[in-house]
Scaffold this motif. Structure first.
Motif, PDB file in Angstrom:
ATOM      1  N   ARG A   1       6.753  -0.383   7.390  1.00 25.85           N
ATOM      2  CA  ARG A   1       7.353   0.577   6.456  1.00 25.85           C
ATOM      3  C   ARG A   1       8.518  -0.101   5.748  1.00 25.85           C
ATOM      4  NH1 ARG A   1       7.224   6.205   6.057  1.00 25.85           N
ATOM      5  NH2 ARG A   1       5.944   6.270   7.930  1.00 25.85           N
TER       6      ARG A   1
ATOM      7  N   ASP B   1      -2.920  -2.407  14.589  1.00 24.96           N
ATOM      8  CA  ASP B   1      -4.282  -1.919  14.806  1.00 24.96           C
ATOM      9  C   ASP B   1      -4.779  -2.326  16.193  1.00 24.96           C
ATOM     10  OD1 ASP B   1      -6.864  -1.008  14.572  1.00 24.96           O
ATOM     11  OD2 ASP B   1      -7.209  -1.876  12.598  1.00 24.96           O
TER      12      ASP B   1
ATOM     13  N   SER C   1       1.150  -4.282   4.085  1.00 26.34           N
ATOM     14  CA  SER C   1      -0.035  -4.400   4.925  1.00 26.34           C
ATOM     15  C   SER C   1      -0.566  -5.827   4.882  1.00 26.34           C
ATOM     16  CB  SER C   1      -1.117  -3.428   4.446  1.00 26.34           C
ATOM     17  OG  SER C   1      -2.310  -3.577   5.179  1.00 26.34           O
TER      18      SER C   1
ATOM     19  N   HIS D   1       4.159   0.767   2.245  1.00 25.79           N
ATOM     20  CA  HIS D   1       3.666  -0.018   3.369  1.00 25.79           C
ATOM     21  C   HIS D   1       3.394  -1.456   2.935  1.00 25.79           C
ATOM     22  CE1 HIS D   1       2.066   3.504   6.051  1.00 25.79           C
ATOM     23  NE2 HIS D   1       3.352   3.273   6.206  1.00 25.79           N
TER      24      HIS D   1
ATOM     25  N   LYS E   1       0.931  -2.965   9.676  1.00 25.34           N
ATOM     26  CA  LYS E   1       1.575  -2.223   8.599  1.00 25.34           C
ATOM     27  C   LYS E   1       3.055  -2.071   8.914  1.00 25.34           C
ATOM     28  CE  LYS E   1      -2.329   0.509   6.867  1.00 25.34           C
ATOM     29  NZ  LYS E   1      -2.815   1.867   6.527  1.00 25.34           N
TER      30      LYS E   1
ATOM     31  N   GLU F   1       0.841  -1.191   0.000  1.00 22.54           N
ATOM     32  CA  GLU F   1       0.000   0.000   0.000  1.00 22.54           C
ATOM     33  C   GLU F   1       0.877   1.241   0.000  1.00 22.54           C
ATOM     34  OE1 GLU F   1      -2.582  -0.105   3.334  1.00 22.54           O
ATOM     35  OE2 GLU F   1      -3.801  -1.764   2.584  1.00 22.54           O
TER      36      GLU F   1
END
Length: 339
Positions: free
Chosen positions: A217, A202, A165, A163, A215, A27
């Motif tokens: 990086r 999350d 994800s 990202h 997520k 993403e």
């Protein structure tokens, strides 16, 4: 009884990685569909489809002829109001004007200045600019198209970093933390390994699959990772640099328990063990029972019994990687329930 011939290999110390397997996608860190802030016709397109642009780069030009005329009138009104205010101040200094006249003149000037600033801002916004650096996508309008605030013009996505994800089952919630290492492969780029660092876990479990969004990086200096690419990820939740590992052939499951045959003083010694991380051809031994250097039976264990005399033949087994990067959890993540 003559010694039984068996094949043995040495238990070794190595680094293993306890990891959760999952699937996900790439993403963009920033992604937006640009729209104009003023109504009008597109008179110029300043960017090519697929072009990389910097923050503040002009992308589209909306017709500004009417706004320029309005701005010129507002500038004239401001100048008149400014001169009126200056005359009123001079009259006040001569006691030829009242305080109320000065206040009205000052209010008139400030109102004219505000109108001028508003029109100047709208004129500046006739050029649609990139809010951040990235790669533009497919253009959705052409020169001559009439646009308003609801008209999509073009998409813009950041490309470095990206990202990674993915989602993992909620049973792993206590093992998830920011800063953990994620390694993954992309179906569209076979043979290439990528890695990143978890920046978001999350706090909400998503229903109905009861999964947690992660997520990471990922640096993308060569722009090889594109948004939407499918990935197979491994989230490292624990790294043990001095773990005891044995060849997987040495593991003997019996009635719900796990055993390993060890050569001790030339005889067979059966030891119950607890299995941790399994890698390609190797298994971690947790909780003791096996020490580094112990000769474990990897072939011919079918006829063994405790105390049986052995004639061991050493076979060489090599670990794939010292880091154990290919390790996986004993219970890999299941895909979310789509029902």
């Amino acid at each position: 009884m003559p010694p039984m011939p068996v094949e043995v290999a040495a238990a070794i110390r190595d680094t293993v990685v306890d990891a959760i397997a999952a699937t996900g996608q790439i993403e963009a860190v920033q992604s937006v569909e640009l729209r104009p802030e003023v109504d009008g016709r597109i008179v110029d397109i300043l960017v090519r489809e697929g072009q990389e642009v910097g923050a503040g780069t002009g992308l589209f030009k909306v017709d500004d002829a009417e706004l320029k005329a309005q701005l010129a009138r507002a500038e004239a009104d401001r100048d008149v109001a400014q001169r009126n205010l200056e005359r009123t101040k001079q009259l006040m200094a001569q006691n030829a004007s009242s305080q109320a006249d000065l206040e009205r003149a000052d209010a008139g000037y400030r109102s004219a200045q505000a109108s001028y600033d508003l029109l100047k801002t709208r004129l500046d916004r006739t050029i649609v600019r990139a809010p951040f650096a990235g790669l533009v996508g497919r253009r959705l309008v052409s020169i001559g198209s009439y646009v308003n605030a609801q008209t999509p013009l073009i998409s813009l996505q950041s490309v470095n970093p990206q990202h990674a994800s993915f989602q993992v089952p909620e049973r792993y919630a206590e093992r998830l933390n920011r800063g953990q290492l994620v390694s993954f492969q992309v179906a569209a780029i076979p043979g290439k390994n990528f890695s990143g660092e978890v920046i978001f876990v999350d706090p909400v479990v998503e229903l109905p699959g009861r999964t947690i969004l992660i997520k990471a990086r990922v640096p993308n200096p060569e722009h090889r990772l594109q948004a939407g690419m499918f990935i197979e990820a491994r989230l490292a939740t624990d790294i043990r640099p001095n773990a005891i590992v044995v060849p997987e052939d040495a593991i003997q499951p019996v009635q719900g328990s796990t055993y390993v045959w060890v050569v001790k003083d030339g005889k067979a010694d059966r030891r119950q063990v607890t299995i941790g991380v399994r890698t390609a051809g190797w298994a971690e031994i947790q909780g003791g029972g096996i020490e580094a250097g112990d000769q474990v039976v990897v072939g011919g264990a079918e006829r063994l019994f405790p105390g049986a005399p052995l004639m061991p033949q050493v076979v060489e087994r090599r670990r794939g990687t010292a880091t154990g990067a290919e390790s996986t959890a004993t219970k890999p993540a299941a895909p979310p329930d789509k029902r």
